[in-house]
Design a protein around this motif. Structure first.
Motif, PDB file in Angstrom:
ATOM      1  N   SER A  41       0.844  -1.202   0.000  1.00 46.68           N
ATOM      2  CA  SER A  41       0.000   0.000   0.000  1.00 46.68           C
ATOM      3  C   SER A  41       0.872   1.243   0.000  1.00 46.68           C
ATOM      4  CB  SER A  41      -0.849   0.058   1.267  1.00 46.68           C
ATOM      5  OG  SER A  41      -1.795  -0.949   1.287  1.00 46.68           O
ATOM      6  N   ALA A  42       0.224   2.383  -0.132  1.00 48.46           N
ATOM      7  CA  ALA A  42       0.940   3.657  -0.062  1.00 48.46           C
ATOM      8  C   ALA A  42       1.437   3.886   1.366  1.00 48.46           C
ATOM      9  CB  ALA A  42       0.009   4.787  -0.484  1.00 48.46           C
ATOM     10  N   THR A  47      -2.391   8.330   0.903  1.00 49.89           N
ATOM     11  CA  THR A  47      -3.606   8.402   0.075  1.00 49.89           C
ATOM     12  C   THR A  47      -4.518   9.527   0.557  1.00 49.89           C
ATOM     13  OG1 THR A  47      -3.400   6.029  -0.258  1.00 49.89           O
ATOM     14  CG2 THR A  47      -5.485   7.026  -0.915  1.00 49.89           C
ATOM     15  N   GLU A  74       1.123   4.223  -4.243  1.00 48.57           N
ATOM     16  CA  GLU A  74       1.595   2.832  -4.215  1.00 48.57           C
ATOM     17  C   GLU A  74       2.866   2.661  -5.061  1.00 48.57           C
ATOM     18  OE1 GLU A  74      -1.492   3.496  -3.519  1.00 48.57           O
ATOM     19  OE2 GLU A  74      -2.030   2.054  -1.971  1.00 48.57           O
ATOM     20  N   PHE A 136      -4.165  -1.867  -4.921  1.00 49.53           N
ATOM     21  CA  PHE A 136      -5.264  -0.881  -5.008  1.00 49.53           C
ATOM     22  C   PHE A 136      -5.493  -0.341  -6.415  1.00 49.53           C
ATOM     23  CE2 PHE A 136      -5.402   3.964  -4.204  1.00 49.53           C
ATOM     24  CZ  PHE A 136      -6.757   4.076  -3.917  1.00 49.53           C
ATOM     25  N   ARG A 151     -11.101   2.608  -1.456  1.00 54.57           N
ATOM     26  CA  ARG A 151     -10.231   2.682  -0.271  1.00 54.57           C
ATOM     27  C   ARG A 151     -10.016   1.298   0.345  1.00 54.57           C
ATOM     28  NH1 ARG A 151      -8.984   7.490   1.847  1.00 54.57           N
ATOM     29  NH2 ARG A 151      -7.140   6.260   2.389  1.00 54.57           N
ATOM     30  N   GLY A 152      -8.772   1.055   0.736  1.00 56.15           N
ATOM     31  CA  GLY A 152      -8.434  -0.237   1.329  1.00 56.15           C
ATOM     32  C   GLY A 152      -8.264  -1.340   0.297  1.00 56.15           C
ATOM     33  N   GLY A 153      -8.243  -0.973  -0.990  1.00 54.93           N
ATOM     34  CA  GLY A 153      -8.295  -1.952  -2.079  1.00 54.93           C
ATOM     35  C   GLY A 153      -7.073  -2.833  -2.237  1.00 54.93           C
ATOM     36  N   SER A 154      -5.982  -2.523  -1.538  1.00 56.31           N
ATOM     37  CA  SER A 154      -4.798  -3.386  -1.664  1.00 56.31           C
ATOM     38  C   SER A 154      -5.087  -4.791  -1.140  1.00 56.31           C
ATOM     39  CB  SER A 154      -3.615  -2.805  -0.886  1.00 56.31           C
ATOM     40  OG  SER A 154      -3.293  -1.547  -1.391  1.00 56.31           O
ATOM     41  N   ASP A 155      -5.979  -4.893  -0.169  1.00 51.76           N
ATOM     42  CA  ASP A 155      -6.381  -6.221   0.326  1.00 51.76           C
ATOM     43  C   ASP A 155      -6.936  -7.060  -0.833  1.00 51.76           C
ATOM     44  OD1 ASP A 155      -5.848  -5.233   2.858  1.00 51.76           O
ATOM     45  OD2 ASP A 155      -7.941  -5.099   3.487  1.00 51.76           O
TER      46      ASP A 155
HETATM   47  N1  ASP Z   1      -3.638   3.242  -0.234  1.00 57.17           N
HETATM   48  C1  ASP Z   1      -5.035   2.905  -0.422  1.00 57.17           C
HETATM   49  C2  ASP Z   1      -5.885   3.457   0.703  1.00 57.17           C
HETATM   50  O1  ASP Z   1      -5.362   4.107   1.602  1.00 57.17           O
HETATM   51  C3  ASP Z   1      -5.262   1.437  -0.597  1.00 57.17           C
HETATM   52  C4  ASP Z   1      -4.906   0.581   0.596  1.00 57.17           C
HETATM   53  O2  ASP Z   1      -4.199   1.037   1.493  1.00 57.17           O
HETATM   54  O3  ASP Z   1      -5.333  -0.559   0.617  1.00 57.17           O
HETATM   55  O4  ASP Z   1      -7.070   3.303   0.678  1.00 57.17           O
END
Ligand code: ASP
Ligand code: ADP
Ligand code: MG
Length: 422
Positions: A41-42, A47, A74, A136, A151-155
């Motif tokens: 992730s970033a 982000t 990222e 992400f 948001r959170g898409g790296s999962d």
């Molecule tokens: N960097 C992105 C976010 O903050 C994706 C992630 O962290 O999963 O939403």
């Protein structure tokens, strides 16, 4: 030994020290004989900072440019991580989502993965490299534009790659020791869950437990990928997320946990004529604006006026779009006014055992009542009860419910190793 996918969240790579610490962990996995694909992730709150920056130059940034901007976060961490690994004497190559073969639809800001063609990643690991993939993000099938997964898409990137590469396991490294019975930032006495089924995890995730993203769990369930959520700061075993059926280790808990969410707002359409078709028109307009809604409640109409109120919740980020769409509808549906309230919280109790236990709802409401928390909306599914309360009450409410169901641990306090909780 097979291939593992490891995902490191923003708080695990928040600064140069974090990147070097994570690099060592990755190298350990490689030395243990695994092929390693890393999704990163970033750094830290990059982000959020990029979003703030965009809002300073434009109140409504175009989706395409927003995605171009956010994916830069990222790219920074993937390149730095590859450098740190090389510095430890191991081969690593970084790849953007597009280079890794993450193909999506064209929906900027919330793109869905359509296909994963990880040819370059496979080649890289077969040649002995550690592959580092920017989380992400992907590329749209149609226009070949850069997209983000929400948001959170790296999962989701991590699980999608794990599925496409037929990985043994998808490890999600974060700033807490696993999935707890409540957010450890709110409930110090939260307990780590050793095993949890996809269904309960899906409900927790969609109710606001951001430790795993809903879509990532959905993907894992579809392809039967075991997820191991654990801390990048400790060596402890974390939480295994997987199938419950035929899984000896998985005991069905009555209650898995309490989730909370302060990212939603409530819209009330006041004074809607109580006749067939009005609710349909309202929600068609909302759907037309591509806004996803969550809870919906319609009050009993006051017999004397023949009018009713309809309330629903939605992500705060979609509030403006929804209000605009409803304002336009005023010409056809003769409602009186619109109310927008973003000072709400949703608190949810999740557990597969709830189905067969009639006392759960009563205990939940009694706990809220003892904590003097007022309930504004209620919704239930087979394995979840959710209520909307004032945002100010959220921490108190979560703790009260957690205690009422005997979830408080009497030993170690839950550790939060990093992150800002943003
Ligand atoms: N960097 C992105 C976010 O903050 C994706 C992630 O962290 O999963 O939403
Ligand atoms: P990352 O940057 O690693 O993706 P996130 O901030 O997205 O991390 O997710 C980890 C955070 O999720 C934790 O720091 C914690 O505050 C929060 N969280 C919410 N609910 C839970 C829960 N039930 N169990 C563990 N963590 C939770
Ligand atoms: Mg996350």
């Amino acid at each position: 030994m097979g291939l593992v996918v490891q995902k490191y969240g923003g708080s695990s790579v928040a600064d140069a020290e974090g990147i070097k610490r994570v690099a060592k962990r990755i190298v350990e996995a490689k030395k243990n004989g695994h092929q390693v694909v890393v999704v990163v992730s970033a750094m830290g709150d990059t982000t959020d900072e990029l979003i703030d920056l965009a809002e300073q130059v434009s109140p409504m940034p175009p989706g395409r440019e927003m995605d171009m901007l956010l994916t830069a976060g990222e790219r920074i961490s993937m390149a730095l991580l590859a450098m740190a690994i090389k510095n430890l004497g191991h081969e690593a190559q970084s790849f953007t989502g597009s280079q890794a073969g993450v193909i999506t639809d064209s929906s900027h800001g919330k793109a869905r993965i359509i296909d994963v063609t990880p040819g370059r990643i496979r080649t890289a690991v077969d040649e002995g490299n550690i592959a580092i993939v920017a989380g992400f993000q992907g590329v749209s099938q149609e226009k070949k534009d850069i997209t983000t997964l929400g948001r959170g898409g790296s999962d989701t990137t991590a699980v999608a790659l794990a599925a496409a590469l037929d990985a043994e396991v998808c490890e999600i490294y974060t700033d807490v020791d696993g999935v707890f019975t409540a957010d450890p930032r709110v409930v110090k006495k939260a307990r780590k869950i050793d095993h949890i089924g996809y269904e309960d995890m899906l409900e927790l995730a969609s109710s606001g437990s951001k430790v795993l993203l809903h879509r990532c769990v959905e993907y894992a369930r579809r392809y039967d990928i075991p997820i191991h959520v654990r801390s990048s700061f400790s060596g402890l075993q974390g939480t295994w997320v997987g199938r419950t059926q035929g899984n000896e280790a998985m005991e069905q808990a009555l209650i898995s946990g309490v989730a909370h969410d302060t990212s939603e707002a409530k819209i009330t359409v006041v004074g809607v004529p109580d006749k067939p078709g009005e609710a349909a028109a309202i929600f068609r307009a909302i759907a037309g604006a591509e806004v996803n809604i969550d809870m919906v409640v319609q009050n009993v109409s006051a017999a004397s006026t023949g009018l009713t109120d309809i309330s629903f919740t939605l992500p705060k980020t979609e509030g403006r779009k929804a209000i605009d769409a409803l304002e336009k509808l005023k010409a056809t549906v003769a409602f009186e006014s619109l109310r927008y309230d973003d000072q709400i919280a949703k608190i949810s109790l999740v557990g597969a055992g709830m189905k067969t236990n009639p006392g759960v709802t009563a205990t939940f409401f009694e706990a809220l009542s003892r904590a003097s928390v007022n309930i504004e909306l209620i919704s239930t599914s087979e394995i979840r009860i959710s209520v909307v309360t004032r945002a100010d009450d959220v921490n108190e409410a979560v703790r009260a419910v957690h205690s009422a169901f005997g979830l408080d641990s009497d030993s170690d306090e839950a550790v939060v190793y990093g992150g800002t909780g943003r």
